[in-house]
Write an enzyme that holds these catalytic residues in place. Structure first.
Site, short mmCIF file in Angstrom:
data_model
loop_
_atom_site.label_atom_id
_atom_site.label_comp_id
_atom_site.label_asym_id
_atom_site.label_seq_id
_atom_site.Cartn_x
_atom_site.Cartn_y
_atom_site.Cartn_z
N HIS A 121 0.76 -1.02 0.05
CA HIS A 121 -0.48 0.36 -0.07
C HIS A 121 0.78 1.32 -0.33
O HIS A 121 0.74 2.20 -1.01
CB HIS A 121 -0.94 0.19 1.81
CG HIS A 121 -1.50 1.18 1.08
ND1 HIS A 121 -3.42 1.14 1.52
CD2 HIS A 121 -1.32 2.39 1.83
CE1 HIS A 121 -4.18 2.32 1.94
NE2 HIS A 121 -2.34 2.99 1.81
N GLU A 122 1.82 0.87 0.85
CA GLU A 122 3.01 2.50 1.44
C GLU A 122 3.65 2.75 0.02
O GLU A 122 4.12 3.73 -0.46
CB GLU A 122 3.85 2.58 2.32
CG GLU A 122 2.53 2.48 4.07
CD GLU A 122 1.79 3.97 3.41
OE1 GLU A 122 1.98 4.45 3.05
OE2 GLU A 122 0.82 3.36 4.44
N HIS A 177 1.67 4.69 -2.50
CA HIS A 177 1.86 5.97 -2.64
C HIS A 177 2.88 7.02 -2.67
O HIS A 177 3.29 8.09 -3.28
CB HIS A 177 1.58 6.11 -1.29
CG HIS A 177 0.25 6.62 -0.50
ND1 HIS A 177 -0.35 6.70 -1.18
CD2 HIS A 177 -0.16 5.57 0.30
CE1 HIS A 177 -1.62 6.58 -0.59
NE2 HIS A 177 -1.50 5.29 0.03
N HIS A 218 3.19 7.01 -6.59
CA HIS A 218 2.62 8.01 -7.28
C HIS A 218 3.62 9.33 -6.75
O HIS A 218 3.92 10.15 -8.39
CB HIS A 218 1.83 8.11 -6.11
CG HIS A 218 0.34 9.38 -6.34
ND1 HIS A 218 -0.72 9.94 -5.88
CD2 HIS A 218 0.67 10.43 -7.65
CE1 HIS A 218 -1.27 10.77 -6.16
NE2 HIS A 218 -0.46 11.30 -7.34
ZN LIG Z 1 -3.09 5.53 2.24
#
Ligand SMILES: [Zn+2]
Length: 572
Positions: free
Chosen positions: A496-497, A500, A503
């Protein structure tokens, strides 16, 4: 969850890169004043001293003020370039020091850093208000906004103009002087209260220890969990005893496996009562004041509630839309939770016990129920989730999807020995950015997991300024005889991280204030959700989930169990 705190909020509307006008940089012996002679101009963590921060913050604020004065004092008519773009390029020094300080304050703090945070927070809050409530500056921004058709803006420039104008309006630029003064007071109080809230939680995280000196009280706990607690005992000055803390890798397995109900209750209550202990770190009055001030601020700015104010900047837009979505989940979630609670209660009775299921029993019986229903035990999986293998897995997914390559760099300074630094390259080998990973809990780190930037990507004078990104987590540490073997939940969090991080790394923007994760707060979770979904995909698991001792790939039988148990303890 992406971290949002004053320093990132503040520098979010201040901006990277040199101003076009010539405000001379400050002189003096401070690591933030010169150009960094490190690979890719990454922060020289080995040279930065705590004493550098406050002077650098102050110099950064002064420099930013001077840059803004050049905009407002200009005799030239406001244009996109001389106002909006120049504002975006201003505040470079402040952003530089704010990014490094924010990183350390979250991931490697100490009493000195926390004191600096208390000293600098009101200065930053005031500085932000000085910009957003600067009438001369807003007049120029508004003039560009109202004449936008004259500037032949491309899509990104138009977006920057819209976002800048909106930031001023939401920051109170349209208020009368009396209300502006009121808003300043609220912002100042809010900034300090929010900081204090976080500092209190960290203190409470570190102050609690469940010290066990009787081996019988370890009943039910897996070997690895016991070994971790014994090592924590040694580190925390309880040699020969076992210590459990409020770090996630410690308290969650305790709640999942400990047969000692009274001890489960103790650690559960300690975690959930952080900030609620009627001591100097109590957060109740602070939370109440924050809530009241947020309503006051929202009303002052013309919004019905704080939710209306916040959601305007989200895709959801209105509280009704949030409730519509939540209500679709609430009914089925409650139904399933009640059914599972009944099954857990039946299990308690079958064990010959007569207590009523309580919250501190939930993890323990959920784990047992999962074992009974799906023959799946989280501890069975850990050997396949050696941290280094999981990292290889997430990197391989990024290689397969985006052609990215990752190379560990040992020549880039880091802020803690647990940190690893990777250079990220495009498929053709060209440099894309830098990624720091910092995955183990320690008293100097706040709980949770997050991504942030030490430098955001942007373009200036034909040069691409490449991103420097970090991922922080609080995952299970290695022990004396075993590497870091992380849980299924930790694997998902890592992916998940990393979403990011991608991104931020794959950002391709001209203007820093639009770069990377500067998107709607609810949209920001899209890349992270996409990556999270890859974590447990059978084909991906086969790539990276290899047994840490035998190297054997995770058996199909276990993959099937993970898939089958996927909806357990959640809404299907
Ligand atoms: Zn998040």
């Amino acid at each position: 969850m992406k971290k949002i705190f004053l320093f990132s909020i503040c520098v979010g509307v201040l901006f990277w890169a040199c101003a076009q006008q010539s405000v001379p940089p400050p002189e003096g012996d401070n690591t933030f004043f010169g150009t960094w002679e490190t690979p890719f101009e990454t922060p020289p963590f080995d040279l930065i001293e705590e004493a550098d921060f406050l002077p650098a913050f102050k110099a950064g604020i002064d420099m930013h003020k001077a840059e803004i004065a050049l905009i407002t004092e200009s005799k030239k008519k406001s244009t996109f370039k001389n106002t909006i773009e120049t504002l975006d390029r201003s505040g470079a020094l402040l952003t530089k020091v704010g990014n490094v300080f924010g990183c350390l304050n979250g991931a490697n703090t100490n009493d000195t850093i926390q004191q600096i945070a208390r000293d600098v927070t009101p200065l930053l809050s005031k500085h932000q208000d000085d910009i957003l409530l600067n009438a001369a500056l807003f007049k120029r921004v508004k003039s560009v906004y109202e004449n936008k058709d004259k500037f032949n803006l491309n899509i990104e420039q138009n977006m920057l103009l819209m976002e800048t104008y909106k930031a001023f309006v939401r920051g109170g630029a349209n208020l009368d002087e009396e209300k502006k003064a009121e808003l300043r007071t609220i912002n100042d109080e809010l900034s300090m209260l929010t900081l204090k809230f976080g500092q209190n939680i960290l203190k409470e995280d570190n102050v609690f220890q469940l010290v066990i000196d009787n081996k019988a009280d370890l009943a039910g706990l897996p070997e690895a969990v016991i070994a971790g607690a014994a090592e924590a005992g040694t580190v925390l000055g309880h040699e020969g005893k076992w210590v459990f803390t409020l770090h996630k890798p410690s308290w969650i397995p305790f709640l999942q496996y400990s047969e000692k109900r009274a001890l489960r209750e103790k650690i559960y209550k300690a975690y959930y009562n952080r900030g609620n202990n009627e001591n100097e770190f109590d957060n109740k009055a602070i939370a109440s004041k924050i809530a009241a001030l947020r309503v006051k601020k929202a009303n002052l700015l013309g919004y019905k509630t704080h939710a209306h104010f916040v959601l305007e900047e989200n895709m959801a837009k209105l509280p009704e839309n949030v409730y519509n979505l939540l209500n679709q989940l609430w009914e089925p979630a409650l139904r399933i939770a009640k059914k599972e609670a009944e099954e857990m209660q039946a299990m308690i009775i079958a064990e010959g016990k007569n207590f009523k299921l309580d919250t501190w029993d939930w993890w323990y019986y959920a784990e047992k129920l999962k074992k009974a229903k799906y023959a799946l035990d989280d501890e069975q999986l850990r050997p396949y989730f050696k941290l280094e293998n999981v990292i290889d897995g997430v990197f391989t997914v990024a290689t397969n999807l985006f052609g990215l390559q990752f190379e560990e760099r040992l020549d880039i300074p880091k802020y803690h020995e647990d940190v690893k630094v990777f250079e990220v390259k495009e498929a053709d080998g060209s440099h894309l950015g830098i990624l720091y990973t910092d995955y183990f809990p320690r008293p100097s780190k706040r709980g949770g997991a997050w991504m942030n930037s030490l430098r955001k990507q942007s373009k200036f004078k034909g040069k691409n300024i490449t991103p420097v990104i970090y991922n922080v987590g609080n995952f299970s540490k290695p022990t004396a005889d075993k590497p870091s073997l992380i849980s299924l939940e930790e694997v998902s969090t890592l992916f998940h991280e990393f979403g990011h991080a991608l991104h931020g790394l794959l950002s391709d923007c001209t203007y820093e204030s639009l770069s990377g994760t500067a998107v709607s707060r609810d949209f920001v979770e899209l890349p992270s959700q996409i990556m999270e979904n890859w974590a447990l995909h059978p084909d991906v698991l086969k790539m990276y989930a290899n047994h840490f001792e035998t190297g054997e790939s995770i058996p199909q039988e276990l993959i099937d169990k993970i898939t089958n148990a996927g909806h357990f303890n959640r809404v299907s």
